[in-house]
Structure formats: structure tokens, C-alpha cells
Design an enzyme around this catalytic site. Structure first.
Site, short mmCIF file in Angstrom:
data_model
loop_
_atom_site.label_atom_id
_atom_site.label_comp_id
_atom_site.label_asym_id
_atom_site.label_seq_id
_atom_site.Cartn_x
_atom_site.Cartn_y
_atom_site.Cartn_z
N LEU A 41 0.82 -1.21 0.00
CA LEU A 41 0.00 0.00 0.00
C LEU A 41 0.85 1.26 0.00
CD1 LEU A 41 -2.76 -1.02 2.57
CD2 LEU A 41 -2.86 -1.09 0.07
N GLY A 44 7.24 3.98 4.08
CA GLY A 44 7.53 5.12 4.92
C GLY A 44 8.91 5.01 5.50
N VAL A 49 3.99 -0.85 4.30
CA VAL A 49 2.66 -1.29 4.74
C VAL A 49 2.02 -2.11 3.62
CG1 VAL A 49 0.38 -0.55 5.51
CG2 VAL A 49 2.41 0.71 6.23
N ASP A 162 2.35 13.18 18.48
CA ASP A 162 2.63 13.52 17.08
C ASP A 162 1.33 13.70 16.32
OD1 ASP A 162 4.29 14.18 14.97
OD2 ASP A 162 4.48 12.13 14.26
#
Length: 582
Positions: A41, A44, A49, A162
Site C-alpha cells: 500500500l 515510509g 505497509v 505527534d
């Protein structure tokens, strides 16, 4: 710092989503004997992912595979794995409709995998990047949902730390708002990564007290929510600046001047962005105000005083937008606004000297004053921006007429993971033929007659007169072009390129050209967004600096998906800062 949410969703335009709909490469691996990884998908900073099938329960899930960084020491690699495992443990404790569900955590061949619910949809950051700001009613509803999620987390002793648009998912079918990326969450009683020398968080959404290294609590998440609401309303963070030094100054010193788009939710925005955490609007009151707006279309009049230090006016002082209190109850320091210019034009440290940060707008700050000074940027700038430098930002908190902003001459050295020289961070300037590579970078001595710092692992490619250094997978691209000077100089050249942008870059938008300098020479900076290489990756942001030197015209640019624009800008700053002709 990556974690559950540092990847793009199904639309590919924004980071922070455990979302479906991508078109990544297939995979046939099965982990833990039950999860088949089927489709990538997104990727990062800390991993990939996958869309996966849980064969035991017969359902679709999202699986995050932690990337192995072969440059890390054994202890650093263990710390990285612990970050992901801690994230999963923290989130798995929580049960709330607006918090991502973690199903499982498995370790196979020393690789940790986090199994989560699959959210079919992109992030709030992606929505803003694609469609622009949201209307106040939609933002208020998002705020209510996030406040509910935060109240549940805080009641369990968990801080998110965050909160930003990239970590808020919007489920396509239901418009459900989902808070993800608790990768830097702090569970009460647990050791945090900041305690071993790493700052975690996103500066534009980080509360002043966290930057000051003080003990933080739920109020710090609420500050981040206030910044997020303004971003959703206006399309840009209220603390966005051209450099990390500018961001720090904006968060800590500058008067808050909310954009006109924030007017419908102004009492909530100003209440959440109070620099004094003791006076900051609490979650219950913020939710009450937002619910009233959703139900009536009007924000209730806020007339009550909120207790604070020094008898400062509370929310009843809302009309005075230019007088937002300073950190710890001190008034804003003169309302200075820093000059915004390209990072490469920033001041340099004399040879052999230690780099430092001084708050913009205070170039002649004098030493002395009462009260203690808070040392911030040595760890903050090094860890967040990866500046391979020592850095100091002193925030004075003296008594009446006491402290002044930080003064030069004090420095602290913290080994950073990745670099980002900026306008407010002065860096050691190497000789023209021997640029120095910041930590995590290498000097690429290109056959075309120049050298610059590029991150380790980036590989050289050529396309006609253009040279590129590309990250594994192609997420980040650093480009360099050397050509003959053009009529009108760099500014005219960039304006012509901008005019041709729609032809050269499908979906060309948000373009702007500004005049600047590089090392005293005239230069022009062009920035724009375009559709990118494919739908799975989504829109990309490009930053391009052009200047003339030695009878040639040089152009250095960096391109990356919108979700990773902040990291791309740091790569850009490092490339421009170290670029030399050979």
C-alpha cells in the site's frame, strides 16, 4: 520518525494512513503462519505497509513491516524495533471508534510486524493536498472526533505526541475519522526515546513546553490539535516557515495571527494555542464549544477568565489577536516576524566556530538577565531536522525586565541521525573543493563537474542533461542540471519554467517563483505540486533553486510525494548547502 502512520493511504496523496486502494507490487509471503502479504500500500521511513489477508479469521488487514537499516548499530536497531513494538502495545490498550485498532504484533526472522485494521481511505493531509482547506463545519466535526480519541488515550495514561494531519485517517465509505501513528506515544511510567537523546514529533505541531524539554502532559496534544485545526481550515500550518529555525521561532516567540479562515472556530483555536499549558483550553471545554458550533452554526461567546500566571487575560482577551501570551506567561517578545528567505542564504559560522541558533528578530540579544535559560535546539534541531551540527537556542525566562533571548557562544553537541542545514542553523562551511558530508550522507563527486551531499543509499541516474540521485524505491529524487546561462538570469528562467509547468508536469498547481540569493549570487526558487508518477504514489511536491556561477547556470531540485515534503525539504537544504563546482 516513522511508525504506524508514516505512509500514504489509498489515494496516495498524503502520509499517515493505514489505507487501502494502492497498486503496489504483489507479495507471496506468509508471516506468523496466517498473514499473507498481498499488495504494497505504501512505504515510509520505518517500513512498508501491506494489504494482507488474515487466513485464520478470513479478513483483510494492514500489516506494517519494519525496515531493517543496515547502517544502524545493534543497539540502534534494537531501539528502532522497540519503537514499533511500543507503539503497538500502547495502541492495543485503547478502545475507541476514532483510534486505529491494532490486532496483533508478530516477530519473524527478527523483523517486527504490526497487524492493524485496514482503513479504506487516505489521510487528512492527503485530503487537504488534493482538495484544499475544509469548511469550518467539517473541521469542527473532525476536532470533536479527535478530542474523543485523545480523552480516551489520556485517561489511559497515553500521550500521542505527534498529532498532525498526516496521522488522521478519513475512511471513504463512512467519513469515520481515525487517529493513528502512536509510534512516539508515551505510556505513563515507560522510558521514552527522548530520554536517550532523540527528539520525537513534528515541529510545526509540537507544543512549546515540549520544545523546552519540560515535562509534558495531555495539554501538549491539545496544542497540536489547535495547530491541526488551523491547518485544516487554512490549508497550511500556522507555524510553517522556510526552515526548522523559523519553525522553532514561530512556535516559541512569534505572535499568533490566525488566518481569516480560522475565524469561525477562533475561540477554540486561540484557546488550544495558548503557550501556557496551565491556561490552555482543556479537552472538555474545546469539545463543548465545537459541538455548539456544529449544532448551531455559531461559536458560543467566551467571556470567562481562565486562571493563569501573572493575572493574564484569558479567553476574554480574544479580540487582541496580536497579543497571544508568550511561553510560560511572559508576553510575546516584541512581535518580531523573521524574514523568510531560502535556507541556503543563511549566515555561516566562522571557520572553526560552533554553529548556533539565535531567535529571528533578535540579532543583537545581550547575555545576562535573571532566571534560567532553557536549552532546546541542541537535541531538537539535530534530532528532528538531522542537522549534522551543534545547535543552541536559548529561551530566557527571567523575572520582570529580566531574561533575553539566547546569545551566541554557547553550544551543545548531539549526534544526529540525519542532516538539514537551514536559514536559522548556521553550519560549518567547508572549502569549495571539499564539502563535508553530514552524518547519514555521502559526498557525490559527479562526473558532470560538481559535488554535493546526498543521503546514503541514493543512486545516480541520468536523463539527458539532468543528473538525479534517487532513493531506493524512488520516493525522493534529488536533481541537478548544468546549462548555459539564459536571458534574464535565474528569475526569468524559473518564470519561463513555471509557465511551461502544466505541459511538463501533469496536474501542475500551487506554483510560485520567488527571487532570492545563493552565496551572494542572484537566484530564484520555484515550488510546485503535480500529479506524480502514478495514482498509488499520489501528488508530488518539487522545490527547485536556480542560480548562475562560473559562467554556467545550475539548478538543484528535490521532488517527493506531498506526504514527505518536509523530509524532502531537508534533503534539498543539505544538497544546496553543500553544492560546489569541481
Amino acid at each position: 520518525m516513522g511508525s504506524l502512520g508514516d505512509h500514504a493511504g489509498g489515494t496516495g496523496a498524503g502520509g499517515g494512513s493505514v489505507g487501502g486502494g494502492g497498486s503496489g507490487r504483489g507479495n507471496t509471503r506468509v508471516i506468523a503462519g496466517r498473514y499473507r502479504l498481498e499488495e504494497r500500500l505504501a512505504r515510509g521511513g520505518m517500513g512498508v505497509v501491506w494489504r494482507a489477508t488474515d487466513h485464520l479469521l478470513g479478513r483483510q488487514v494492514a500489516v506494517k513491516e519494519l525496515a531493517l537499516d543496515e547502517t544502524l548499530s545493534e543497539s540502534e536497531a534494537a531501539q528502532q524495533r522497540e519503537l514499533t513494538l511500543r507503539e503497538a502495545r500502547a495502541v492495543a490498550q485503547l478502545r475507541h471508534p476514532h483510534i486505529i485498532v491494532v490486532h496483533d504484533v508478530v516477530v519473524q526472522d527478527e523483523h517486527p510486524y504490526v497487524v492493524m485494521e485496514l482503513i479504506e481511505g487516505g489521510s487528512l493531509a492527503g485530503r487537504i493536498a488534493r482538495s484544499g482547506p475544509l469548511d469550518a463545519h467539517a473541521v469542527a466535526r473532525i476536532g470533536i472526533d479527535l478530542l474523543g480519541a485523545l480523552r480516551t488515550a489520556h485517561a489511559s495514561g497515553i500521550l500521542h505526541r505527534d498529532l498532525k494531519p498526516a496521522n488522521v485517517l478519513l475512511e471513504t465509505a463512512t467519513d469515520r475519522v481515525v487517529l493513528t501513528d502512536f509510534g512516539i506515544a508515551q505510556v505513563t511510567g515507560a522510558t521514552t526515546l527522548t530520554e536517550v537523546g532523540s527528539f520525537v514529533g513534528s515541529p510545526e505541531y509540537t507544543a512549546p513546553e515540549r520544545m523546552a524539554g519540560e515535562r509534558t502532559g495531555p495539554e501538549s496534544d491539545l496544542w497540536s490539535l489547535g495547530a491541526l485545526l488551523v491547518t485544516a481550515l487554512a490549508g497550511e500550518s500556522p507555524f510553517r516557515r522556510d526552515s526548522i529555525g523559523g519553525v522553532l521561532h514561530a512556535v516559541i516567540y512569534e505572535e499568533l495571527r490566525p488566518p481569516p479562515a480560522a475565524a469561525p472556530l477562533l475561540p477554540v483555536v486561540l484557546g488550544l494555542l495558548d503557550r501556557d499549558p496551565e491556561r490552555r483550553l482543556d479537552a472538555a471545554e474545546a469539545e463543548r464549544l465545537l459541538r455548539a458550533y456544529v449544532e448551531t452554526g455559531r461559536m458560543p461567546v467566551v467571556t470567562r477568565e481562565r486562571p493563569g500566571r501573572g493575572g493574564r487575560a484569558g479567553l476574554s482577551g480574544l479580540p487582541g489577536l496580536s497579543g497571544l501570551p508568550g511561553l510560560h506567561g511572559r508576553p510575546g517578545r516584541g512581535g518580531h516576524t523573521p524574514t523568510r528567505h531560502h535556507p541556503s542564504t543563511g549566515p555561516r559560522t566562522p571557520a572553526g566556530g560552533h554553529p548556533h541558533i539565535e531567535p529571528a528578530g533578535h540579532p543583537h540579544a545581550k547575555p545576562g538577565g535573571q532566571g534560567r535559560a532553557v536549552l532546546i535546539a541542541a537535541a531538537l534541531v539535530a534530532a528532528v531536522t538531522g542537522a549534522g551540527v551543534s545547535a543552541v537556542l536559548l529561551l530566557a525566562r527571567g523575572g520582570d525586565g529580566g531574561g533575553t533571548p539566547g546569545t551566541p557562544g554557547t553550544s551543545a553537541s548531539v549526534p544526529p541521525p540525519s542532516p538539514s542545514p537551514t536559514v536559522s542553523v548556521t553550519t560549518k562551511t567547508p572549502g569549495p573543493s571539499t564539502p563535508e558530508a553530514p552524518r547519514g550522507y555521502r559526498i557525490a563527486k559527479d562526473p558532470e563537474g560538481f559535488a554535493l551531499a546526498v543521503p546514503e543509499g541514493f543512486r545516480r541516474r541520468t536523463d539527458g542533461p539532468r543528473v538525479s540521485y534517487v532513493s531506493p524505491g524512488g520516493t525522493y529524487r534529488i536533481g541537478i542540471k548544468k546549462s548555459a546561462p539564459e536571458p534574464g538570469g535565474p528569475l526569468a528562467a524559473q518564470r519561463r519554467a513555471a509557465a511551461e509547468g502544466p505541459r511538463d508536469n501533469p496536474g501542475y498547481r500551487d506554483g510560485r517563483v520567488s527571487e532570492t540569493t545563493r552565496n551572494g549570487r542572484p537566484a530564484a526558487l520555484r515550488e510546485f505540486t503535480w500529479n506524480g508518477f502514478d495514482d498509488a504514489e499520489g501528488a508530488r511536491r518539487t522545490v527547485d533553486l536556480c542560480w548562475e556561477e562560473g559562467g554556467r547556470m545550475y539548478s538543484v531540485w528535490v521532488s517527493a510525494p506531498v506526504a514527505y515534503a518536509a523530509q524532502a525539504r531537508r534533503y534539498f537544504d543539505a544538497a544546496v548547502d553543500t553544492f560546489v563546482r569541481r
